[in-house]
Design a protein around this motif. Sequence first.
Motif, PDB file in Angstrom:
ATOM      1  N   ILE A 247       0.807  -1.146   0.002  1.00 50.56           N
ATOM      2  CA  ILE A 247      -0.123   0.045   0.075  1.00 50.56           C
ATOM      3  C   ILE A 247       1.047   1.180   0.037  1.00 50.56           C
ATOM      4  CG2 ILE A 247      -1.661   1.322   1.153  1.00 50.56           C
ATOM      5  CD1 ILE A 247      -2.496  -1.423   2.444  1.00 50.56           C
ATOM      6  N   ILE A 248       1.902   1.233   0.822  1.00 48.94           N
ATOM      7  CA  ILE A 248       2.617   2.312   0.973  1.00 48.94           C
ATOM      8  C   ILE A 248       4.189   2.454   0.106  1.00 48.94           C
ATOM      9  CG2 ILE A 248       4.110   3.821   2.699  1.00 48.94           C
ATOM     10  CD1 ILE A 248       2.114   3.296   4.718  1.00 48.94           C
ATOM     11  N   GLU A 249       4.851   1.055   0.159  1.00 53.78           N
ATOM     12  CA  GLU A 249       5.819   0.795  -0.222  1.00 53.78           C
ATOM     13  C   GLU A 249       5.739  -0.745  -0.721  1.00 53.78           C
ATOM     14  OE1 GLU A 249       9.692   1.202   1.488  1.00 53.78           O
ATOM     15  OE2 GLU A 249       8.717   0.867   3.417  1.00 53.78           O
ATOM     16  N   ASN A 250       6.691  -1.027  -1.723  1.00 52.19           N
ATOM     17  CA  ASN A 250       6.862  -2.708  -2.053  1.00 52.19           C
ATOM     18  C   ASN A 250       8.209  -3.053  -1.589  1.00 52.19           C
ATOM     19  OD1 ASN A 250       4.534  -2.350  -3.686  1.00 52.19           O
ATOM     20  ND2 ASN A 250       5.802  -1.665  -5.517  1.00 52.19           N
ATOM     21  N   THR A 251       8.261  -4.308  -1.788  1.00 51.86           N
ATOM     22  CA  THR A 251       9.603  -4.777  -0.927  1.00 51.86           C
ATOM     23  C   THR A 251      10.504  -5.214  -2.383  1.00 51.86           C
ATOM     24  OG1 THR A 251       8.539  -5.942   0.742  1.00 51.86           O
ATOM     25  CG2 THR A 251      10.646  -6.759   0.196  1.00 51.86           C
ATOM     26  N   PHE A 252      11.615  -5.110  -2.092  1.00 51.85           N
ATOM     27  CA  PHE A 252      12.721  -5.243  -3.342  1.00 51.85           C
ATOM     28  C   PHE A 252      13.614  -6.315  -3.073  1.00 51.85           C
ATOM     29  CE2 PHE A 252      15.618  -4.373  -6.719  1.00 51.85           C
ATOM     30  CZ  PHE A 252      15.036  -4.055  -8.073  1.00 51.85           C
ATOM     31  N   ARG A 253      13.876  -7.110  -4.026  1.00 49.26           N
ATOM     32  CA  ARG A 253      14.832  -8.055  -4.000  1.00 49.26           C
ATOM     33  C   ARG A 253      16.013  -7.912  -5.023  1.00 49.26           C
ATOM     34  NH1 ARG A 253      14.590 -13.461  -1.977  1.00 49.26           N
ATOM     35  NH2 ARG A 253      12.392 -13.377  -2.135  1.00 49.26           N
ATOM     36  N   LEU A 254      17.318  -7.949  -4.484  1.00 50.53           N
ATOM     37  CA  LEU A 254      18.483  -7.699  -5.417  1.00 50.53           C
ATOM     38  C   LEU A 254      18.745  -8.911  -6.019  1.00 50.53           C
ATOM     39  CD1 LEU A 254      20.602  -5.413  -3.087  1.00 50.53           C
ATOM     40  CD2 LEU A 254      19.109  -4.681  -4.830  1.00 50.53           C
ATOM     41  N   SER A 255      19.683  -8.902  -7.160  1.00 51.06           N
ATOM     42  CA  SER A 255      20.218 -10.051  -7.764  1.00 51.06           C
ATOM     43  C   SER A 255      20.920 -11.119  -6.979  1.00 51.06           C
ATOM     44  CB  SER A 255      21.212  -9.729  -8.815  1.00 51.06           C
ATOM     45  OG  SER A 255      22.372  -8.870  -8.217  1.00 51.06           O
ATOM     46  N   CYS A 256      21.515 -10.552  -5.651  1.00 52.65           N
ATOM     47  CA  CYS A 256      21.871 -11.572  -4.404  1.00 52.65           C
ATOM     48  C   CYS A 256      21.088 -12.254  -3.610  1.00 52.65           C
ATOM     49  CB  CYS A 256      22.927 -10.618  -3.662  1.00 52.65           C
ATOM     50  SG  CYS A 256      22.329  -9.290  -2.826  1.00 52.65           S
ATOM     51  N   ASN A 257      19.782 -12.031  -4.092  1.00 51.98           N
ATOM     52  CA  ASN A 257      18.512 -12.410  -3.281  1.00 51.98           C
ATOM     53  C   ASN A 257      18.139 -11.945  -1.853  1.00 51.98           C
ATOM     54  OD1 ASN A 257      17.704 -14.430  -5.208  1.00 51.98           O
ATOM     55  ND2 ASN A 257      19.192 -15.816  -4.469  1.00 51.98           N
ATOM     56  N   HIS A 258      19.052 -10.730  -1.352  1.00 57.85           N
ATOM     57  CA  HIS A 258      18.613  -9.875  -0.284  1.00 57.85           C
ATOM     58  C   HIS A 258      17.477  -9.205  -0.541  1.00 57.85           C
ATOM     59  CE1 HIS A 258      23.134 -11.271   0.896  1.00 57.85           C
ATOM     60  NE2 HIS A 258      22.349 -11.918   1.631  1.00 57.85           N
ATOM     61  N   VAL A 259      16.555  -8.967   0.344  1.00 49.75           N
ATOM     62  CA  VAL A 259      15.405  -8.028   0.411  1.00 49.75           C
ATOM     63  C   VAL A 259      15.560  -6.983   1.284  1.00 49.75           C
ATOM     64  CG1 VAL A 259      13.823 -10.082  -0.586  1.00 49.75           C
ATOM     65  CG2 VAL A 259      14.078  -9.561   2.045  1.00 49.75           C
TER      66      VAL A 259
END
Length: 332
Positions: A247-259
């Motif tokens: 709703i406010i912000e999303n969760t982002f996953r990097l190429s190293c799989n850390h979120v």
Amino acid sequence: MAGVFEVEVDGVEHDHGPGHHDEPIQFDVSKLSPEEKWRVEHAKMHAKHKGHEAMHAEMVLILIVTLVVAQLVLVQWKQRHPKSYNLVTLFQMWVVPLYFTTKLHWWRFLTTWFIFSVITAYISYRATRKPLACTTPRLVYKWFLLLYKISYATGIVGYTVVMFTLFGINLIFRIKPEDAMDFGVSLLFYGLYYGVLGRDFAEMCADFMASTVGYYSASGMPTKHLSDDICAVCGQAILVDVSEEGIIENTFRLSCNHVFHEFCIRGWCIVGKKQMCPYCKEKVDLKRMFSNPWERPHVMYGQLLDWLRYLVAWQPVIIGFVQGINYILGLE
């Protein structure tokens, strides 16, 4: 009070026959236009320095050698001791314009500089506290991201005004070219200066905060193990899954799989100038991460910022050093 100046025509003595004495032409400078006054000052400067060509060549040589040596010293310092170099450069970026603008009575710049300094000092104070408050990382990134956007927009407007002036569009609005150019250059300087200064302060704050949280270390291994549901930038829990729309912000996953929280990793990369994962230090693919090209600290913009840092922070120091050498050697 009107001033009267004497000038020598073409620097040549004219023989007008016996009984006639050559006298310099006298005129009232108050009756001259600004352009004519500038020409008079220019002629006086040439007359003052006439016959000193060898001295001028020596001064130019000193300037060139000093610039080359200073550049080599700064490059070596930056490579061998980047932390001290960045700290000293940041301090000079902050203080050097203050000296010149105070001397020139540029109150508009001094007002914006004071407001920026007060807010940034408070933000930096919050970022360096231990233990770190859970709201501090967001506060820091929000302020510096806002400053980054304002400075970027100001720089773009200033650049646009300069280009419009060069093409004569200012004449449509009956604005004098010198007024339009002064306005555009001022906005361009404001945008670039506060953009560079804000990003440098943000980088310092990002290092402090991430080290305090414990999931990041500038050198060595992190002091904490990162769980799958914890953001390594702010240390707070991640409540939205990567596949879900927040709703406010999303969760982002990097190429190293850390979120990470989207705002946190954007602030880390855009504002904090960190192009790597805060936990494992794997390089972040900024092209995949940010679709808007203006959010990416690309190479060309980074080179522009480095040039501006050198121009504002180190150029006055180098010029002052050259003036000292000339003074010691008796060159004028």
